[in-house]
Design a protein around this motif. Structure first.
Motif, PDB file in Angstrom:
ATOM      1  N   SER A 535       1.390   4.030  -8.477  1.00 20.95           N
ATOM      2  CA  SER A 535       0.739   5.324  -8.738  1.00 20.95           C
ATOM      3  C   SER A 535      -0.750   5.163  -9.048  1.00 20.95           C
ATOM      4  O   SER A 535      -1.497   6.138  -9.037  1.00 20.95           O
ATOM      5  N   LYS A 536      -1.195   3.951  -9.336  1.00 18.23           N
ATOM      6  CA  LYS A 536      -2.614   3.719  -9.642  1.00 18.23           C
ATOM      7  C   LYS A 536      -3.490   3.909  -8.416  1.00 18.23           C
ATOM      8  O   LYS A 536      -4.695   4.135  -8.539  1.00 18.23           O
ATOM      9  N   ALA A 537      -2.892   3.792  -7.225  1.00 13.77           N
ATOM     10  CA  ALA A 537      -3.661   3.959  -5.990  1.00 13.77           C
ATOM     11  C   ALA A 537      -3.660   5.417  -5.562  1.00 13.77           C
ATOM     12  O   ALA A 537      -2.676   6.149  -5.762  1.00 13.77           O
ATOM     13  N   LYS A 538      -4.751   5.847  -4.964  1.00 12.23           N
ATOM     14  CA  LYS A 538      -4.814   7.209  -4.450  1.00 12.23           C
ATOM     15  C   LYS A 538      -3.794   7.415  -3.346  1.00 12.23           C
ATOM     16  O   LYS A 538      -3.213   8.495  -3.206  1.00 12.23           O
ATOM     17  N   LYS A 539      -3.567   6.354  -2.550  1.00 16.28           N
ATOM     18  CA  LYS A 539      -2.567   6.421  -1.495  1.00 16.28           C
ATOM     19  C   LYS A 539      -1.794   5.111  -1.495  1.00 16.28           C
ATOM     20  O   LYS A 539      -2.384   4.024  -1.519  1.00 16.28           O
ATOM     21  N   THR A 540      -0.475   5.220  -1.469  1.00 20.87           N
ATOM     22  CA  THR A 540       0.354   4.016  -1.574  1.00 20.87           C
ATOM     23  C   THR A 540       0.359   3.208  -0.286  1.00 20.87           C
ATOM     24  O   THR A 540       0.196   1.982  -0.302  1.00 20.87           O
ATOM     25  N   SER A 541       0.537   3.881   0.860  1.00 15.99           N
ATOM     26  CA  SER A 541       0.720   3.117   2.097  1.00 15.99           C
ATOM     27  C   SER A 541       0.236   3.898   3.305  1.00 15.99           C
ATOM     28  O   SER A 541       0.198   5.134   3.307  1.00 15.99           O
ATOM     29  N   ALA A 542      -0.147   3.131   4.329  1.00 18.04           N
ATOM     30  CA  ALA A 542      -0.489   3.692   5.637  1.00 18.04           C
ATOM     31  C   ALA A 542       0.148   2.800   6.698  1.00 18.04           C
ATOM     32  O   ALA A 542       0.156   1.573   6.566  1.00 18.04           O
ATOM     33  N   PHE A 543       0.692   3.446   7.761  1.00 16.45           N
ATOM     34  CA  PHE A 543       1.416   2.711   8.788  1.00 16.45           C
ATOM     35  C   PHE A 543       0.813   2.992  10.153  1.00 16.45           C
ATOM     36  O   PHE A 543       0.434   4.124  10.462  1.00 16.45           O
ATOM     37  N   SER A 544       0.732   1.957  10.980  1.00 17.05           N
ATOM     38  CA  SER A 544       0.346   2.181  12.375  1.00 17.05           C
ATOM     39  C   SER A 544       1.522   2.802  13.120  1.00 17.05           C
ATOM     40  O   SER A 544       2.665   2.801  12.645  1.00 17.05           O
ATOM     41  N   GLU A 545       1.262   3.307  14.322  1.00 18.33           N
ATOM     42  CA  GLU A 545       2.271   4.073  15.059  1.00 18.33           C
ATOM     43  C   GLU A 545       3.530   3.269  15.361  1.00 18.33           C
ATOM     44  O   GLU A 545       4.634   3.809  15.400  1.00 18.33           O
ATOM     45  N   GLU A 546       3.372   1.946  15.585  1.00 18.28           N
ATOM     46  CA  GLU A 546       4.523   1.150  16.022  1.00 18.28           C
ATOM     47  C   GLU A 546       5.418   0.706  14.863  1.00 18.28           C
ATOM     48  O   GLU A 546       6.438   0.052  15.071  1.00 18.28           O
ATOM     49  N   VAL A 547       5.054   1.088  13.644  1.00 15.47           N
ATOM     50  CA  VAL A 547       5.788   0.614  12.479  1.00 15.47           C
ATOM     51  C   VAL A 547       6.623   1.746  11.890  1.00 15.47           C
ATOM     52  O   VAL A 547       6.109   2.844  11.639  1.00 15.47           O
ATOM     53  N   ASN A 548       7.899   1.444  11.648  1.00 16.85           N
ATOM     54  CA  ASN A 548       8.774   2.391  10.967  1.00 16.85           C
ATOM     55  C   ASN A 548       8.520   2.295   9.459  1.00 16.85           C
ATOM     56  O   ASN A 548       8.497   1.210   8.896  1.00 16.85           O
ATOM     57  N   LYS A 549       8.347   3.433   8.820  1.00 17.01           N
ATOM     58  CA  LYS A 549       8.023   3.444   7.392  1.00 17.01           C
ATOM     59  C   LYS A 549       9.109   2.797   6.537  1.00 17.01           C
ATOM     60  O   LYS A 549       8.847   2.388   5.401  1.00 17.01           O
ATOM     61  N   SER A 550      10.304   2.654   7.075  1.00 18.20           N
ATOM     62  CA  SER A 550      11.392   2.061   6.299  1.00 18.20           C
ATOM     63  C   SER A 550      11.216   0.558   6.066  1.00 18.20           C
ATOM     64  O   SER A 550      11.961  -0.042   5.280  1.00 18.20           O
ATOM     65  N   VAL A 551      10.229  -0.064   6.731  1.00 21.53           N
ATOM     66  CA  VAL A 551      10.019  -1.503   6.523  1.00 21.53           C
ATOM     67  C   VAL A 551       9.534  -1.786   5.110  1.00 21.53           C
ATOM     68  O   VAL A 551       9.660  -2.913   4.618  1.00 21.53           O
ATOM     69  N   LEU A 552       8.947  -0.767   4.461  1.00 20.48           N
ATOM     70  CA  LEU A 552       8.418  -0.934   3.106  1.00 20.48           C
ATOM     71  C   LEU A 552       9.415  -0.382   2.098  1.00 20.48           C
ATOM     72  O   LEU A 552       9.762   0.805   2.130  1.00 20.48           O
ATOM     73  N   GLU A 553       9.868  -1.251   1.196  1.00 26.45           N
ATOM     74  CA  GLU A 553      10.811  -0.849   0.155  1.00 26.45           C
ATOM     75  C   GLU A 553      10.170  -1.097  -1.208  1.00 26.45           C
ATOM     76  O   GLU A 553       9.813  -2.235  -1.535  1.00 26.45           O
ATOM     77  N   ILE A 554      10.004  -0.036  -1.996  1.00 23.59           N
ATOM     78  CA  ILE A 554       9.362  -0.142  -3.302  1.00 23.59           C
ATOM     79  C   ILE A 554      10.388   0.167  -4.386  1.00 23.59           C
ATOM     80  O   ILE A 554      11.079   1.189  -4.342  1.00 23.59           O
ATOM     81  N   SER A 555      10.496  -0.759  -5.347  1.00 23.37           N
ATOM     82  CA  SER A 555      11.433  -0.554  -6.451  1.00 23.37           C
ATOM     83  C   SER A 555      10.730  -0.899  -7.760  1.00 23.37           C
ATOM     84  O   SER A 555       9.699  -1.562  -7.782  1.00 23.37           O
TER      85      SER A 555
END
Length: 556
Positions: A535-555
């Motif tokens: 939450s300290k970042a203004k934006k957590t993540s950005a993905f290029s078109e070929e990447v499925n957002k599910s590759v990133l898992e945050i716990s």
């Protein structure tokens, strides 16, 4: 009361168990460190003066010094003394069971008369090559040493070419006034016509069947020697001495065993081309401790041969301890590669400081090398004022200075997938802990090959203040635990391209950073983040078109 006594007894038992546990772990770790056999000499001392040497800075003492060394060795060994004075000499050949000892006010300086150095079959950057005889050399020796607190000076300024961009205008004018010649573009000074001619020949000096030393005479001056070369020697000690001003590399132990370097001063001008500190090549059982390096190329470097010739030799550098050293100017503080074709393994680096090195921890290779670098343990490293990356793994090494000169333009790497062969290098199983860096261009950089990712790299308890953050390209099995990157550029903090099995735990970064994770590459998957306040970042993540957002898992 009985309950309290019981609890105290339990605490004491637990404490005793923990002490025993930690002690046993420490002992187990100590047992994993290699044992380096040490030298031993007769106490007999013979001065080079006894064989006619004169420390007047004018007399050439080559014969006197070599006669003294040979005589002492023939009598069963002992100490050859270099007393107070300025001792001018040509090449010195060490002998078994001899300790060459320099008094503190002794300077052993090698002549700038190139005719004193014959062309010999040697080794250059991991390949068999014709070179000028090294100022100090020894082959197939046992129980040898260079000790004391004097100075060994290679007179390297007579040999080296120099780039104009690395000098001030005044320094450049003074250099050119010495003679020699300047390249057509005015950017490089050469000390002789032979040096200039050799610089225009690809792989100059490489040994070719049917050619003799006479065939290389017209480029002889270009074939600069390393200051000290020891080949296939056992039980070596270099202690206390200053090695400086080398024509090329300062110290080059090749295929040696049981090597100790202790409390040395190793120096070259910062602009010295190929002016490495120490290059340990295809050696076994090595200790480098308590030494200081301030040189023109890599500081402490591990090598094992280049390309096919290195793979054919098949001798890794292994069982190495590097501790309590300081590296000032250098292309890299601690370095492996790029000539690592025979492999490198079982290396411990700890309690070292890097001050102003271009890169801190530098691991470099390229296609064609082959070789496996594995089981590298790094702990307690401090760095300040690093112009490049604090920690770098790069499998696209291009044989250029790590930090571009002002105005220098470099083309971007073009990624191409190639088949895996014996010429494909590998980096794997690195464990890096407790690193602090104050000032770097980039904190951490991984760049593997698409056909051979950098694998299984563990970084823990790392704090780096830098302009840019973390970049991970073509890497698998990257574990970042308690990494704190304090960056000027916060867009992004972590860039991942074609990374797989990336595990980030306890990442710390600046509040209000623009972007935490930038993720691209169609092979990217399995990125796990935990224990990190995203939450300290203004934006957590950005993905290029070929990447499925599910590759990133945050716990949590």
């Amino acid at each position: 009361m009985k309950q309290l006594i019981g609890q105290l007894h339990l605490c004491k038992t637990v404490l005793t168990y923990l002490v025993l546990l930690f002690t046993s772990v420490a002992i187990a770790q100590a047992q994993t460190l290699p044992i380096i056999q040490q030298v031993k000499f007769k106490k007999d001392t013979t001065s080079i003066v006894n064989f006619g040497a004169k420390g007047d800075g004018v007399t050439l003492n080559t014969i006197s010094i070599n006669k003294t060394i040979a005589n002492v060795s023939q009598k069963g060994g002992g100490v050859v003394l270099i007393p107070s004075g300025l001792w001018l000499t040509g090449p010195i050949e060490l002998k078994s069971n001899v300790n060459l000892h320099l008094k503190r006010d002794a300077i052993l300086q090698f002549t700038d008369d190139f005719n004193q150095y014959k062309l010999v079959e040697g080794n250059w950057e991991g390949q068999p090559a014709w070179r000028n005889q090294s100022p100090i050399s020894g082959t197939n020796l046992q129980n040898i040493a260079i000790t004391g607190s004097g100075i060994i000076d290679g007179n390297g300024g007579a040999w080296r070419m120099v780039k104009k961009d690395k000098l001030t205008e005044t320094q450049w004018k003074k250099l050119v006034s010495r003679g020699g010649l300047v390249s057509e573009d005015g950017k490089t000074w050469y000390p002789s016509e032979k040096t200039f001619k050799g610089s225009k020949i690809k792989n100059a000096g490489i040994i070719v069947a049917g050619k003799t030393a006479a065939d290389y005479e017209d480029i002889k001056d270009f074939l600069r020697p390393n200051l000290l070369v020891l080949t296939s020697c056992k039980k070596i000690l270099l202690e206390g001495v200053t090695f400086q001003n080398s024509p090329a590399w300062n110290l080059h132990p090749l295929m040696c065993e049981d090597l100790t370097l202790r409390n040395l001063q190793v120096k070259n001008p910062w602009f010295a081309q190929n002016g490495d500190g120490v290059d340990v090549e295809s050696c076994k059982n090595v200790l480098i401790e308590g030494s200081t390096f301030d040189v023109g190329d890599d500081g402490i470097c591990i090598k094992s041969g280049r390309d096919e010739s290195g793979r054919k030799r098949g001798m890794p550098t292994e069982n190495v301890i590097i501790r309590n050293n300081i590296v000032y100017h250098a292309h890299g503080g601690f370095v492996i590669g790029s000539e690592m074709s025979g492999g490198a393994r079982n290396i411990w680096v700890y309690d070292c400081s890097f001050i102003g090195t271009d890169i801190g921890l530098r691991f470099k290779t390229t296609r064609g090398r082959g070789g496996v670098v594995e089981n590298i343990y790094v702990n307690n490293i401090n760095m300040i004022d690093i112009p490049g990356e604090a920690i770098l793994f790069d499998m696209y090494y291009a044989a250029v200075d790590p930090v571009p000169l002002a105005g220098e333009k470099r083309e971007a790497i073009k990624t191409v997938l190639l088949p895996v062969t014996e010429a494909t290098p590998q980096f794997k199983n690195f464990y890096i802990k407790n690193v602090v860096a104050n000032g770097a261009e980039k904190a951490i950089f991984f760049r593997g090959l698409p056909e051979m990712n950098i694998k299984d790299i563990h970084l823990e308890n790392v704090t780096i203040q830098s302009k840019k953050g973390i970049e991970i390209i073509e890497a698998s099995g990257i574990f970042l635990k308690n990494v704190n990157v304090i960056t000027e550029d916060t867009n992004p903090i972590v860039n991942i391209q074609n990374g797989t099995n990336i595990n980030i735990s306890g990442l710390q970064y600046k509040n209000e950073s623009e972007l935490l994770f930038n993720i691209s590459g169609d092979k990217t998957k399995d990125i796990k983040v935990s224990g990190t306040d995203v939450s300290k970042a203004k934006k957590t993540s950005a993905f290029s078109e070929e990447v499925n957002k599910s590759v990133l898992e945050i716990s949590k």
